[in-house]
Write an enzyme that holds these catalytic residues in place. Structure first.
Site, mmCIF file in Angstrom:
data_model
loop_
_atom_site.group_PDB
_atom_site.id
_atom_site.type_symbol
_atom_site.label_atom_id
_atom_site.label_comp_id
_atom_site.label_asym_id
_atom_site.label_seq_id
_atom_site.Cartn_x
_atom_site.Cartn_y
_atom_site.Cartn_z
ATOM 1 C CG ASN A 1 -2.213 -0.785 0.923
ATOM 2 O OD1 ASN A 1 -3.062 -0.349 0.143
ATOM 3 N ND2 ASN A 1 -2.337 -1.958 1.530
ATOM 4 C CG HIS B 1 -9.743 -2.643 8.835
ATOM 5 N ND1 HIS B 1 -8.830 -3.191 9.720
ATOM 6 C CD2 HIS B 1 -10.834 -3.435 8.887
ATOM 7 C CE1 HIS B 1 -9.366 -4.259 10.278
ATOM 8 N NE2 HIS B 1 -10.578 -4.428 9.793
ATOM 9 N NE ARG C 1 3.251 -2.744 18.401
ATOM 10 C CZ ARG C 1 3.170 -3.892 19.073
ATOM 11 N NH1 ARG C 1 3.169 -5.036 18.425
ATOM 12 N NH2 ARG C 1 3.084 -3.884 20.379
ATOM 13 C CD GLN D 1 -10.784 -3.577 -6.464
ATOM 14 O OE1 GLN D 1 -11.148 -2.399 -6.599
ATOM 15 N NE2 GLN D 1 -10.417 -4.317 -7.495
ATOM 16 C CD GLU D 2 -5.924 -3.681 1.503
ATOM 17 O OE1 GLU D 2 -4.980 -3.062 2.009
ATOM 18 O OE2 GLU D 2 -6.243 -4.834 1.861
ATOM 19 N NE ARG E 1 -0.917 0.353 24.084
ATOM 20 C CZ ARG E 1 -2.145 0.607 23.654
ATOM 21 N NH1 ARG E 1 -2.368 0.788 22.373
ATOM 22 N NH2 ARG E 1 -3.148 0.694 24.486
HETATM 23 C C1 GAR Z 1 -3.160 -4.606 4.052
HETATM 24 O O1 GAR Z 1 -4.050 -5.587 3.600
HETATM 25 C C2 GAR Z 1 -3.856 -3.670 5.039
HETATM 26 O O2 GAR Z 1 -5.189 -3.432 4.720
HETATM 27 C C3 GAR Z 1 -3.739 -4.465 6.309
HETATM 28 O O3 GAR Z 1 -2.442 -4.987 6.275
HETATM 29 C C4 GAR Z 1 -2.057 -5.217 4.916
HETATM 30 C C5 GAR Z 1 -0.711 -4.553 4.677
HETATM 31 O O4 GAR Z 1 -0.194 -4.898 3.422
HETATM 32 N N1 GAR Z 1 -3.967 -3.641 7.453
HETATM 33 C C6 GAR Z 1 -4.514 -4.076 8.582
HETATM 34 O O5 GAR Z 1 -4.871 -5.227 8.759
HETATM 35 C C7 GAR Z 1 -4.648 -3.018 9.652
HETATM 36 N N2 GAR Z 1 -5.478 -3.476 10.722
HETATM 37 P P1 GAR Z 1 0.969 -4.053 2.763
HETATM 38 O O6 GAR Z 1 2.099 -3.963 3.796
HETATM 39 O O7 GAR Z 1 1.372 -4.857 1.571
HETATM 40 O O8 GAR Z 1 0.424 -2.712 2.411
#
Ligand code: GAR
Length: 196
Positions: A14, A109, A91, A173-174, A65
């Protein structure tokens, strides 16, 4: 020109989609890729693209944290970030950190929120027998995977889908949704975007 910091914990696909979108007449540019893991694949991808990187290892803070977040805040401030994009940053952030970036921090998400906050979203959608699944970009507020929804993209669930296969189709799609929402957000447009 808005300055965008991207936070990640993993491979950073992403982040790559976001960074590659911020060219030409786009109103923002990447200023920093920041991780809680110095070994995160996304950091190497950022460096290869000439983007500044930093890492703050959460394990050094033994569960404190807010001490971890104090360190995380330093490179963000040094980079002059205007917008923070969480992109697979695994995190949970405290209210204190979130409130400092409220209205300026986005997250992606892998579910159609408010469904399936938290982990294992693809498996949960399959187990529920859902006919569609997808991803959401939202503003980050103090509650996990909550906050105003800025965009969603839907993916049909196919006969015989596996969590991995479904996740891969959602990820495609992301990579469309997050850059599209970020661009609008950087222009001050917070209306919800739907991609199908
Ligand atoms: C993605 O699918 C994102 O939506 C998810 O982690 C992946 C990261 O992929 N995020 C979560 O689950 C957040 N709660 P990437 O490192 O290839 O972008």
């Amino acid at each position: 020109m808005k300055r965008v910091a991207i936070l990640l914990s993993g491979g950073g696909s992403n982040m790559v989609a976001l960074a590659e979108s911020m060219t030409g007449d786009h109103p923002a540019r990447p200023c920093l890729v920041l991780s809680n893991d110095a070994g995160a694949g996304g950091l190497a991808k950022a460096r290869a693209r000439g983007i500044a990187t930093a890492a703050v290892d959460h394990r050094a803070f033994g569960g404190n944290r807010s001490a971890f977040e104090d360190e995380l805040m330093k490179p963000l401030l040094e980079a002059g970030a205007d917008i923070v994009c969480l992109a697979g940053f695994m995190r949970v952030l405290t209210d204190g950190f979130v409130s400092r970036w409220q209205g300026r921090m986005l997250n992606i998400h892998p579910s159609l929120l408010p469904k399936y906050k938290g982990l294992h979203t693809h498996l949960r959608a399959l187990e529920a027998g859902d006919s569609e699944h997808g991803c959401t970009v939202h503003e980050v507020t103090a509650r996990l995977d909550d906050g105003p929804i800025l965009g969603q993209a839907r993916v049909p669930v196919l006969e015989g889908d596996t969590p991995e296969g479904l996740a891969a189709r959602v990820l495609v799609q992301e990579h469309r949704l997050y850059p599209a929402v970020l661009r609008r957000f950087a222009e001050g447009d917070r209306r919800m975007l739907r991609l199908d």
